[in-house]
Design a protein around this motif. Structure first.
Motif, mmCIF file in Angstrom:
data_model
loop_
_atom_site.group_PDB
_atom_site.id
_atom_site.type_symbol
_atom_site.label_atom_id
_atom_site.label_comp_id
_atom_site.label_asym_id
_atom_site.label_seq_id
_atom_site.Cartn_x
_atom_site.Cartn_y
_atom_site.Cartn_z
ATOM 1 N N GLU A 1 -12.434 4.162 4.227
ATOM 2 C CA GLU A 1 -10.964 3.888 4.709
ATOM 3 C C GLU A 1 -10.684 5.623 4.352
ATOM 4 O OE1 GLU A 1 -12.363 1.281 3.949
ATOM 5 O OE2 GLU A 1 -11.500 0.765 1.637
ATOM 6 N N LYS B 1 1.169 -1.585 -0.230
ATOM 7 C CA LYS B 1 0.277 -0.235 -0.076
ATOM 8 C C LYS B 1 0.669 1.264 -0.092
ATOM 9 C CE LYS B 1 -4.062 -2.274 2.434
ATOM 10 N NZ LYS B 1 -3.496 -2.998 3.632
ATOM 11 N N GLU C 1 -6.254 1.739 9.357
ATOM 12 C CA GLU C 1 -7.024 0.602 8.314
ATOM 13 C C GLU C 1 -7.412 -0.176 9.508
ATOM 14 O OE1 GLU C 1 -4.742 -0.916 5.196
ATOM 15 O OE2 GLU C 1 -5.045 0.343 3.895
#
Lengths: 492, 252
Positions: free
Chosen positions: A453, A122, A488
């Motif tokens: 998110e 990510k 997250e």
């Protein structure tokens, strides 16, 4: 920049260099093994110093520190005043120099916590760097050597010294001797004193008078910064009228076999000098159940020795199982300025007890504190800050703003301000708020098409904006991504 | 486009919508009028997918798709837009940043390339100008310190930027003076299009002077008690909601 991945022309060269000089100063030690045994005692301290080929004054300094640690701090035990909980640390069950690999380290990425790997993905960490960050045994780090070389040349032209602490001790011994321990004395506190006795390596920077350092200094560019170990020591001196911006850390979560990290950072700013110190700390926080993770017990302090000098600390703390750090400023010079901008995130079972100390000694000194804490999961986040105005600090001013943001109802945010004013002409302001991300805000964002998110990331970014904008540009962009990733799983 | 059939919705165990049915064809502009507590905002929120509402019976379909099981962001991706009665403040997030995030989230979902800062700025400037707004507004934190009129204009700006297939405008006229009302109405009217349906939710008839609907529904006690043309709004203007009080108004 994404990670501390140092180009190592010959990774063994420096270590061999130390080994060759080990007895140069004639120390005798009965430990000659490649790896000294576990634990810490005066012999281990001598061993560390000898292996590094240190001069006698430094060995003596280390030994004095060790004596204080052993006689004063160890019997009293770890400090207990902070709002953190952890099982006792067995200080004799750790290696203090060149720890042999335990065999516990992952042999390939397949053995690494998949959660950590997803995070790398990510954050866009290049594949080649992921193994290194995850602590997988890799032989060498490939990176562009030329970047570091060009960089060193530019700095040398300006007379800026930027090297490892070990190199500084060898090449610039007088500077190190004059300033080491002058801000954080070896008697300072449990962890700083242990660091003084056992520090492995670290960073040294000196900016000569009138020089504006032509680039942001970062460990990223400093050869051999990798593996500076758990007791890192940083010393930065900005001479009269100079300026330097220093970046520490990286956004990628780093794993380390050493659970305890006790670094010391000392900054010294002389007349009209300015040091801007930015940190993004993202050590492995442990898994979702709170297992593993780094204990980050750091002592950071800056001395504004000179008139009109400025030291600013900006930190984004998202990693570590436990964070215990209070980057502080001693405002000694007349009209000197201290600043502290902080974002601390705790998620899952993370704990953070962090803040600052602004010690106003000189007249017309000013300080600003902006602290933003974000708690999610079962995270506990404490701001602990001291503002002390000493009798001679006429017309001193402080402004403190502490904001806490809560996500969910199993986390906690705490504010512990200490304010001591001994001069009546001083002005001290303190503002504190605690809020939650409201359902209204989340729904508004989602109605416009943002995933939950992303909505949280956006709101959190807005909450931290005052701090993030203090970061150097490219750091700020990464920090923003990091905030989103760190939170997250905290909504929905 | 939008077909609501016998919709029953409760909030905290209390039934607010009690069998509401309504059909909105593509390109049509319908008004839903009703007194306070009649369920207007509940209808808007349920259509947009806000959590905290329990659908106990009935359906709502949009372009043939069952809407009620979808999370809010997916409904937005389908092209459903809610103009908020009380636009939400997000401190520290510039209006421009938020608008860009929203536009790009939807573009991404449609498989279109995201707009970079320069491209977005160009689009934003055009729309801001069209609405007679101040460009400086885009730099301010989203809705923070905005006047009532600025907030509502900001909603219309988002409507213009996001170009939805269905716009539900919840009390867009509340808190506006007559000049602001005219600007907002002009902005909405400019966005009327054959492929865009609008549901104008309002308490007062005056908005409908500026946004002339194809059809007016009167909501009372959680059901539509009357539907018709402009004449309905005129009756309301003259006689008030009492004229349609066939169900238990006071209970709603």
């Amino acid at each position: 920049m994404t990670a501390v991945t140092e180009p190592l022309a010959d990774p063994g060269a420096e270590a061999r260099g130390f080994a060759e000089q080990a007895y140069k100063y004639g120390f005798v030690t009965d430990i000659e093994a490649e790896h000294p045994p576990k634990g810490i005692n005066a012999d281990i301290v001598r061993y560390i110093s000898a292996r590094k080929g240190e001069p006698e004054w430094l060995l003596e300094w280390r030994l004095r520190a060790f004596k204080v640690w052993e006689e004063r701090f160890l019997p009293a035990g770890d400090p207990t005043w902070a709002n953190i909980r952890y099982p006792g640390i067995d200080y004799q069950d750790a290696y203090y120099y060149a720890a042999p690999k335990s065999g516990n380290q992952p042999k390939s990425l397949d053995e690494v916590d998949p959660e950590l790997l997803r995070t790398y993905e990510k954050l866009g960490i290049p594949l080649g760097e992921r193994a290194l960050l995850a602590g997988v045994a890799v032989d060498a780090v490939f990176d562009s050597v030329s970047v570091a070389t060009t960089f060193k040349k530019t700095l040398a032209e300006k007379g800026v010294i930027f090297c490892s602490m070990a190199e500084a001790v060898r090449e610039h011994g007088e500077l190190v001797r004059r300033y080491l321990g002058s801000v954080v004395p070896y008697t300072d506190n449990f962890f700083a004193t242990l660091n003084s006795a056992a520090f492995s390596d670290g960073t040294f920077a000196y900016i000569p008078p009138g020089v504006r350092c032509p680039m942001e200094l970062s460990t990223y560019f400093r050869i051999n910064a990798a593996n500076t170990g758990q007791f890192e020591r940083t010393l930065i001196i900005a001479d009269v009228g100079s300026y330097v911006s220093y970046l520490e850390g990286c956004t990628a979560p780093m794993r380390d076999e050493n659970q305890l990290h006790a670094a010391v950072v000392e900054l010294i700013a002389l007349d009209d000098a300015e040091i801007k110190y930015s940190t993004v700390q993202n050590w492995y926080p442990g898994d979702r159940e709170g297992r593993g993770g780094i204990y980050n017990f750091v002592t950071k302090r800056g001395a504004c020795r000179g008139r009109r000098s400025t030291i600013s600390w900006t930190q984004v703390e998202t990693g570590s199982a436990i964070t215990w750090k209070y980057p502080s400023c001693i405002l000694q010079g007349e009209g000197s300025v201290g600043k502290f901008y902080s974002v601390a995130i705790t998620n899952n079972y993370q704990q953070a007890d962090t803040g600052t100390k602004m010690i106003h000694l000189g007249p017309d000194t000013r300080s600003t504190i902006v602290s933003k804490s974000i708690s999610a999961g079962r995270g506990q986040n404490t701001y602990r800050g001291l503002v002390r105005i000493q009798p001679k600090a006429a017309r001193a001013r402080n402004y403190t703003q502490c904001d806490g943001l809560l996500l969910g109802d199993t986390c906690g945010a705490h504010t512990v301000p200490y304010i001591e004013v001994k001069n009546r002409s001083a002005r001290v302001e303190h503002e504190a708020t605690t809020s939650r991300i409201s359902d209204d805000q989340l729904f508004y964002c989602r109605q416009r098409g943002l995933a939950p998110e992303d909505a949280v990331g956006l709101i959190v970014h807005g909450f931290c904006r005052e701090v993030l904008q203090e970061l150097p540009m490219e750091f700020a962009v990464e920090a923003q991504k990091l905030l989103a990733v760190s939170l997250e799983g905290s909504v929905g | 486009m939008l077909v609501i059939d016998n919709l029953h919705v409760s909030v905290g165990g209390k039934e607010i919508l009690r069998g509401l049915s309504l059909t909105l064809p593509a390109g049509a502009v319908h008004a839903v009028m009703g007194p306070n507590g009649s369920g207007k905002s509940t209808l808007a929120h349920v259509l947009a997918g806000r959590e905290g509402y329990t659908v106990t019976a009935g359906t709502a379909r949009f372009a043939g798709q069952d809407l009620l099981g979808l999370p809010a962001e997916e409904r937005a991706h389908l092209g459903i837009f809610l103009g908020f009665q009380y636009p939400v403040e997000i401190p520290g997030v510039s209006t421009m940043y938020f608008l860009k995030a929203a536009v790009n989230a939807q573009r991404k979902h449609r498989g279109e390339p995201e707009l970079d800062a320069m491209e977005f700025l160009k689009v934003l400037r055009r729309e801001i100008k069209g609405l007679g707004m101040d460009e400086a507004m885009a730099q301010r934190p989203l809705n923070v310190g905005f006047s009532g009129g600025e907030k509502k204009r900001n909603e219309v700006l988002q409507l213009a930027l996001l170009r939805p297939k269905l716009a539900v405008l919840d009390e867009t006229d509340s808190g506006l003076d007559i000049d602001a009302l005219k600007t907002v109405a002009a902005g909405v009217n400019a966005l009327r299009a054959p492929d865009r349906a609008m549901l104008i939710i309002t308490h007062y008839q005056r908005l409908l002077t500026y946004i002339v609907p194809d059809r007016v529904h009167v909501l009372s006690g959680g059901v539509i008690v009357a539907s018709g043309g402009e004449e309905i709004a005129e009756v309301l203007e003259r006689e008030g909601y009492a004229a349609f009080a066939t169900t238990t108004l006071s209970a709603a």
